[in-house]
Design a protein around this motif. Structure first.
Motif, mmCIF file in Angstrom:
data_model
loop_
_atom_site.group_PDB
_atom_site.id
_atom_site.type_symbol
_atom_site.label_atom_id
_atom_site.label_comp_id
_atom_site.label_asym_id
_atom_site.label_seq_id
_atom_site.Cartn_x
_atom_site.Cartn_y
_atom_site.Cartn_z
ATOM 1 N N MET A 75 48.959 -4.701 -85.992
ATOM 2 C CA MET A 75 49.596 -5.196 -84.781
ATOM 3 C C MET A 75 49.822 -6.702 -84.863
ATOM 4 O O MET A 75 50.894 -7.218 -84.500
ATOM 5 N N ILE A 76 48.824 -7.420 -85.340
ATOM 6 C CA ILE A 76 48.948 -8.873 -85.471
ATOM 7 C C ILE A 76 50.037 -9.232 -86.482
ATOM 8 O O ILE A 76 50.879 -10.113 -86.239
ATOM 9 N N THR A 77 50.035 -8.542 -87.606
ATOM 10 C CA THR A 77 51.018 -8.820 -88.655
ATOM 11 C C THR A 77 52.438 -8.542 -88.187
ATOM 12 O O THR A 77 53.356 -9.340 -88.417
ATOM 13 N N VAL A 78 52.632 -7.415 -87.519
ATOM 14 C CA VAL A 78 53.960 -7.070 -87.003
ATOM 15 C C VAL A 78 54.407 -8.093 -85.959
ATOM 16 O O VAL A 78 55.567 -8.523 -85.948
ATOM 17 N N ASP A 79 53.498 -8.478 -85.092
ATOM 18 C CA ASP A 79 53.841 -9.457 -84.055
ATOM 19 C C ASP A 79 54.355 -10.749 -84.680
ATOM 20 O O ASP A 79 55.371 -11.312 -84.259
ATOM 21 N N VAL A 80 53.659 -11.232 -85.698
ATOM 22 C CA VAL A 80 54.010 -12.528 -86.292
ATOM 23 C C VAL A 80 55.208 -12.438 -87.233
ATOM 24 O O VAL A 80 56.074 -13.315 -87.238
ATOM 25 N N LEU A 81 55.294 -11.374 -88.018
ATOM 26 C CA LEU A 81 56.339 -11.308 -89.039
ATOM 27 C C LEU A 81 57.623 -10.637 -88.568
ATOM 28 O O LEU A 81 58.705 -10.968 -89.065
ATOM 29 N N LEU A 82 57.522 -9.705 -87.626
ATOM 30 C CA LEU A 82 58.714 -8.961 -87.201
ATOM 31 C C LEU A 82 59.199 -9.304 -85.796
ATOM 32 O O LEU A 82 60.393 -9.158 -85.513
ATOM 33 N N LEU A 83 58.299 -9.728 -84.928
ATOM 34 C CA LEU A 83 58.692 -9.988 -83.540
ATOM 35 C C LEU A 83 58.835 -11.479 -83.235
ATOM 36 O O LEU A 83 58.946 -11.863 -82.080
ATOM 37 N N ARG A 84 58.840 -12.286 -84.270
ATOM 38 C CA ARG A 84 58.830 -13.737 -84.064
ATOM 39 C C ARG A 84 60.087 -14.245 -83.357
ATOM 40 O O ARG A 84 60.084 -15.310 -82.744
ATOM 41 N N HIS A 85 61.187 -13.518 -83.458
ATOM 42 C CA HIS A 85 62.433 -13.930 -82.801
ATOM 43 C C HIS A 85 62.744 -13.048 -81.590
ATOM 44 O O HIS A 85 63.879 -13.003 -81.142
ATOM 45 N N HIS A 86 61.726 -12.360 -81.095
ATOM 46 C CA HIS A 86 61.913 -11.413 -79.994
ATOM 47 C C HIS A 86 61.119 -11.891 -78.779
ATOM 48 O O HIS A 86 60.095 -12.556 -78.913
ATOM 49 N N ARG A 87 61.589 -11.542 -77.601
ATOM 50 C CA ARG A 87 60.896 -11.936 -76.380
ATOM 51 C C ARG A 87 59.491 -11.350 -76.295
ATOM 52 O O ARG A 87 58.628 -11.880 -75.584
ATOM 53 N N ALA A 88 59.258 -10.247 -77.005
ATOM 54 C CA ALA A 88 57.938 -9.606 -76.969
ATOM 55 C C ALA A 88 56.937 -10.276 -77.903
ATOM 56 O O ALA A 88 55.791 -9.815 -77.999
#
Length: 409
Positions: A144-157
């Motif tokens: 969850m942490i990895t996805v948040d930082v690497l994939l959601l970095r340009h997303h409002r979430a």
């Protein structure tokens, strides 16, 4: 390399996954995926009106997570043991494969061999083996942490998954200041609000358990198990093994561990601003291992990833060998004083020493016209990230690169 060749590269990782699953699922029933048994048993009691924190497993293990985790685990209540264990193991191993692919693409894009090699290394590492053996939730939280930082970095979430992970288990809280100091202040606030919101929701649903956890259970570290054993590689655990008295031990662990975490967060923020978020994650994770009162083997996932840190100079080839030797071999069983604390030594090294020796990781390939500081439709690029558009119109390449085969729109 053809499709068949690429699939063949994954065969060793699949074999390693099957062997890891077999080793976990073939253990005696009383200790098979014991932490998963705690999750399921505690929420089964909760469903029948008992407190989460009154549950004690057959192996004398209590439920130690925040009340929100109990709500997340509620679907496990009453589930048949064998299908639950098999399903949890499959989900854990699938997460390893997905993490290997995601991290490999970020570390060295286009290098086909890296992802399957990373999957093998992770499968046979001590943290993943421990996670599978005990049926732990730690790897899901790391994902969850990895996805948040690497994939959601340009997303409002961006920040939501880190907040959720911290609401389930407190150790991911250290990644919130990482976001803040890296300039991701909106994401840090989102993570904090998510963590607080989950806690408030749990307090509404489980007021008694929430009061009990936050006023009492959260400070009872002794409930977490045999914390003086070598499985606990936190600074606090090492001081316990050296028989440091309680008042002095707590002060040393807090002051020294806090200083190490502060230096690590400074390094992580510096690297994140250079767009090396993988290194920032690893360094922050290592600091969390040092600072946390208890850091079991399944918490030490970030130390395996330290093998991929871009160390410069003569240490470039020796460093990954040393890291993997420490994280794949049972070195902590070789005895005190050094061997039994070697993973703590590695965590401190990753947190405060190795960052001085890192070279700049090659950035991901993006068109230059999307990574220049610019403004379009009222939105300004920040923190080295590609510009986000508030218009249906797409930004094209510079005029000198346009042509019949490369139109502006």
């Amino acid at each position: 390399m053809g499709i068949a060749g690429r699939r063949l590269l994954w065969l060793p990782a699949v074999v390693a996954a099957l062997l890891t699953a077999w080793a976990a699922l073939s253990r005696p029933a009383a200790i098979r995926l014991s932490d998963l048994g705690v999750y399921a048993g505690a929420v089964d009691g909760l469903r029948h009106g008992a407190s989460l924190y009154d549950f004690i497993s057959a192996g004398n293990a209590p439920f130690t997570y925040p009340p929100f985790a109990g709500l997340v685990f509620l679907p496990l209540a009453g589930a048949p043991a064998l299908p639950l264990r098999i399903g949890w193991t499959i989900a854990t191993l699938t997460t390893v494969f997905l993490l290997a692919g995601l991290l490999a693409r970020r570390i060295r894009p286009g290098f086909t061999v890296l992802a399957p090699v990373a999957a093998v290394v992770l499968m046979v590492s001590a943290p993943v083996s421990s996670t599978v053996k005990y049926g732990q939730v730690s790897l899901f939280l790391a994902a969850m942490i990895t996805v948040d930082v690497l994939l959601l970095r340009h997303h409002r979430a961006h920040g939501v998954l880190i907040g959720l992970a911290a609401a389930i288990k407190l150790t991911p809280l250290i990644f919130i200041p990482m976001l803040w100091f890296a300039g991701r202040r909106r994401a840090a606030l989102v993570a904090t609000a998510t963590f607080a919101g989950c806690g408030a929701f749990a307090a509404l649903v489980l007021p008694g358990d929430s009061w009990r956890f936050w006023t009492s259970e959260v400070s009872h570290v002794s409930r977490l198990g045999y914390i003086t054993g070598v499985g606990n590689q936190s600074l606090n655990g090492a001081l316990m093994r050296f028989d440091v008295a309680t008042p002095a031990r707590s002060m040393i662990a807090l002051v020294a561990g806090g200083a190490i975490a502060a230096v690590a967060l400074w390094h992580a923020a510096r690297l994140a601003r250079r767009d090396d978020w993988v290194s920032a994650l690893v360094i922050t994770g290592a600091a969390g291992i040092v600072l946390s009162p208890v850091s079991w083997t399944h918490h030490q996932f970030w130390l395996v990833l330290a093998a991929a840190l871009p160390v410069r100079g003569r240490a470039r080839l020796l460093w990954p060998v040393l890291v993997l030797a420490v994280m794949l071999l049972p070195v902590t069983a070789l005895g005190p004083p050094l061997w039994s604390n070697l993973r703590l030594v590695l965590a401190i090294t990753v947190a405060v020493v190795i960052p001085f020796l890192l070279t700049t990781r090659a950035p991901r390939h993006e068109p230059a016209y999307l990574t220049q500081t610019c403004c379009f439709a009222g939105h300004v690029k920040q923190d080295g990230d590609p510009v986000r558009l508030r218009s249906d119109r797409q930004v094209g390449p510079p005029a000198h690169r346009r042509g019949p085969g490369n139109p502006a729109h």
